[in-house]
Design a protein around this motif. Structure first.
Motif, short mmCIF file in Angstrom:
data_model
loop_
_atom_site.label_atom_id
_atom_site.label_comp_id
_atom_site.label_asym_id
_atom_site.label_seq_id
_atom_site.Cartn_x
_atom_site.Cartn_y
_atom_site.Cartn_z
N VAL A 244 0.82 -1.21 0.00
CA VAL A 244 0.00 0.00 0.00
C VAL A 244 0.86 1.26 0.00
N SER A 245 1.87 1.32 0.86
CA SER A 245 2.67 2.54 0.98
C SER A 245 3.38 2.88 -0.33
N LYS A 246 3.90 1.88 -1.03
CA LYS A 246 4.56 2.12 -2.31
C LYS A 246 3.55 2.50 -3.40
N LEU A 247 2.40 1.86 -3.40
CA LEU A 247 1.38 2.19 -4.39
C LEU A 247 0.89 3.63 -4.19
N ARG A 248 0.76 4.06 -2.96
CA ARG A 248 0.32 5.43 -2.70
C ARG A 248 1.33 6.44 -3.24
N ARG A 249 2.62 6.13 -3.12
CA ARG A 249 3.65 7.03 -3.64
C ARG A 249 3.59 7.15 -5.15
N SER A 250 3.01 6.17 -5.81
CA SER A 250 2.88 6.24 -7.27
C SER A 250 1.51 6.79 -7.68
N GLY A 251 0.74 7.28 -6.70
CA GLY A 251 -0.53 7.92 -7.02
C GLY A 251 -1.73 7.02 -6.99
N ILE A 252 -1.56 5.75 -6.63
CA ILE A 252 -2.69 4.82 -6.58
C ILE A 252 -3.42 4.98 -5.26
N ARG A 253 -4.72 5.12 -5.35
CA ARG A 253 -5.55 5.30 -4.17
C ARG A 253 -6.45 4.08 -3.96
N PHE A 254 -7.05 3.99 -2.79
CA PHE A 254 -7.95 2.88 -2.44
C PHE A 254 -9.28 3.46 -2.01
N ASN A 255 -10.35 2.92 -2.58
CA ASN A 255 -11.69 3.33 -2.20
C ASN A 255 -12.54 2.11 -1.89
N PRO A 256 -13.45 2.20 -0.92
CA PRO A 256 -14.37 1.09 -0.67
C PRO A 256 -15.36 0.96 -1.82
N ALA A 257 -15.73 -0.26 -2.14
CA ALA A 257 -16.65 -0.51 -3.26
C ALA A 257 -17.91 -1.19 -2.73
N LYS A 258 -19.02 -0.94 -3.39
CA LYS A 258 -20.29 -1.56 -3.00
C LYS A 258 -20.51 -2.79 -3.89
N GLU A 259 -19.96 -3.90 -3.47
CA GLU A 259 -20.13 -5.17 -4.17
C GLU A 259 -20.71 -6.18 -3.19
N GLU A 260 -21.27 -7.27 -3.74
CA GLU A 260 -21.87 -8.29 -2.89
C GLU A 260 -20.82 -9.12 -2.14
N THR A 261 -19.61 -9.15 -2.64
CA THR A 261 -18.57 -9.96 -2.03
C THR A 261 -17.23 -9.24 -2.08
N PHE A 262 -16.42 -9.46 -1.06
CA PHE A 262 -15.11 -8.79 -1.01
C PHE A 262 -14.14 -9.31 -2.06
N LEU A 263 -14.49 -10.41 -2.74
CA LEU A 263 -13.60 -10.96 -3.76
C LEU A 263 -13.57 -10.13 -5.03
N PHE A 364 -3.65 -7.34 -11.50
CA PHE A 364 -2.23 -7.35 -11.14
C PHE A 364 -1.41 -6.65 -12.22
N ASN A 365 -1.70 -6.98 -13.46
CA ASN A 365 -0.93 -6.42 -14.58
C ASN A 365 -1.15 -4.92 -14.71
N ASN A 366 -2.42 -4.49 -14.62
CA ASN A 366 -2.73 -3.07 -14.79
C ASN A 366 -2.14 -2.21 -13.67
N VAL A 367 -2.20 -2.71 -12.44
CA VAL A 367 -1.63 -1.97 -11.32
C VAL A 367 -0.12 -1.86 -11.47
N HIS A 368 0.51 -2.94 -11.90
CA HIS A 368 1.96 -2.91 -12.08
C HIS A 368 2.36 -1.93 -13.18
N GLU A 369 1.62 -1.93 -14.29
CA GLU A 369 1.93 -1.01 -15.39
C GLU A 369 1.75 0.44 -14.96
N TYR A 370 0.71 0.70 -14.20
CA TYR A 370 0.46 2.06 -13.72
C TYR A 370 1.58 2.49 -12.77
#
Length: 427
Positions: A244-263, A364-370
């Motif tokens: 998380v800490s490294k992703l935040r430094r690259s501008g990636i943020r985390f938001n809660p989502a309204k889905e039926e399952t955490f998967l 995984f691929n898209n996050v890594h590329e970003y």
């Protein structure tokens, strides 16, 4: 030597490699990491922990529940214990093949165990579901500490009987024309006291089936459109994503989502959308047993293994957990942030994981590329360093003002000399 060559494996039978085998001893490497998550604490279901001294208390109540069930059904349908034993007798060989170990019980002992454990589970489901009343003063319901242990013990991989045995017994118990919920509905409603999912989210699983109770509840978290792991199309995702800490430094943020399952996790425009997951005693045990089941069973999908690996990538330290809690992605009822981080790291340890054949491969691929995009990293790192908190912003602003004042002072000192203006005081 010849005797050993012809000896049939017992601890891991030949049938363990078949898709029909679904109840396993947890691998020793997992047990060494966290033994308590796999060992029943109060009740034994199935043969693996049968007869253990610490589980004798509830063993006595199993017979009491079976007796009350037989008394009730004898009046309504005339069924005796022998009818229940005869009903499961044709399923004996099929049931034995569900276990990865050779079961050392004879036929009568094995059938008795299936009927006793199966009827106890169903009777408890009916009582908790208020279809059958509890006896006055029944300690199983009157003592508040007991039921939470059932929620966890019924979902331990080593503590299972085949689901088709439960179905067979359930059909006998409900055969007198009673209309009501299905076995899967009763089971999911029972465990929902621990999971607290919305009623509409579990109502759709009326006809869901599993290999056993653990697999049933596990499947109820897998979306209908995720019917299997598929090979990733496009660039091969060869990199695990950063914490998380490294992703935040690259501008990636985390938001809660309204889905039926955490998967169900999505990545869009620099934001990872994650449904909220509650980490507590029940969920920690459930997650670990689901991962162990997926690691052992040859034919099931690997959704929980993928999700566990994803969490293990994201979380390295307590600060990673703290941020996800602040973003309402994680609800921590487990312990300190450090304890949650330790649990997540154990969850993903020694797990076999194929990134190319998981349902999150594209994410995984898209996050890594970003993350590796240079301008994203540089700009986001600047913002993270100087604008992440009010104090860092004030410090940066103060430093900027000091720099401007220094430049101005230098300018007004040097500029008159450059123009050749006379210094004041000289004539």
């Amino acid at each position: 030597m010849h005797q050993k060559i012809s000896q049939t494996p017992i601890l891991l039978s030949i049938a363990a490699g078949n898709s029909s085998c679904c109840i396993f001893r947890v691998p020793k490497s997992f047990v060494e990491i966290n033994d308590e998550c796999y060992q029943p604490q109060i009740v034994s279901i199935g043969p693996y922990h049968r007869g253990e001294p610490k589980l004798r208390m509830i063993e006595e109540h199993k017979w009491r529940y079976l007796g009350s069930l037989l008394d009730r059904k004898k009046t309504s349908s005339g069924l005796s214990l022998e009818e229940y034993l005869k009903a499961v007798e044709p399923l004996e060989i099929r049931a034995r093949e569900c276990y990865s170990e050779t079961i050392g019980l004879n036929r009568d002992e094995f059938l008795e165990m299936l009927v006793l454990d199966g009827c106890f589970i169903i009777e408890l489901f009916l009582k908790v579901g208020k279809l059958v009343p509890f006896e006055p003063g029944d300690p199983i319901i009157s003592m508040a500490w007991i039921l939470p242990f059932f929620y966890r013990d019924f979902l331990r991989l080593e503590n299972q009987i085949p689901y088709f045995i439960l179905e067979c017994l359930f059909d006998l118990i409900m055969e007198d024309g009673q209309s009501g919920p299905s076995l899967s509905s009763l089971a999911l409603e029972f465990f929902n006291y621990a999971m607290q999912r919305r009623d509409e989210d579990i109502a759709k699983f009326h006809d869901l089936k599993g290999k056993h109770l653990l697999d049933l509840v596990r499947k109820s978290f897998i979306p209908f459109d995720h019917d299997g792991d598929q090979r990733h199309k496009g660039p091969t995702p060869t990199h695990i994503i950063h914490c998380v800490s490294k992703l935040r430094r690259s501008g990636i943020r985390f938001n809660p989502a309204k889905e039926e399952t955490f998967l169900v996790v999505h990545f869009r425009r620099g934001v990872i959308h994650m449904p909220t997951i509650t980490i507590d005693d029940f969920m920690s045990s459930f997650l670990q047993n689901c991962v162990a089941y997926e690691q052992c069973h040859r034919s099931c999908t690997k959704h929980f293994t993928t999700y566990a690996t994803f969490l293990d990538c994201l979380i390295n330290t307590a600060s990673d957990v703290e941020y996800l809690c602040d973003r309402n992605v994680v609800e921590n009822y487990f312990g300190t942030d450090m304890e949650v981080a330790g649990f997540i790291n154990k969850l993903g340890k020694d797990v076999a994981f194929d990134i190319q054949r998981c349902y999150m491969a594209e994410l995984f691929n898209n996050v890594h590329e970003y993350h590796k995009s240079s301008w994203h990293v540089q700009w986001a790192s600047f913002k993270y360093t100087y604008f992440d908190t009010p104090w860092s912003f004030i410090s940066a602003l103060a430093a900027f003002i000091l720099l401007i004042l220094t430049v101005l002072q230098t300018f007004f000192t040097v500029y008159p000399a450059v123009r050749g203006d006379p210094v004041k005081g000289q004539g």
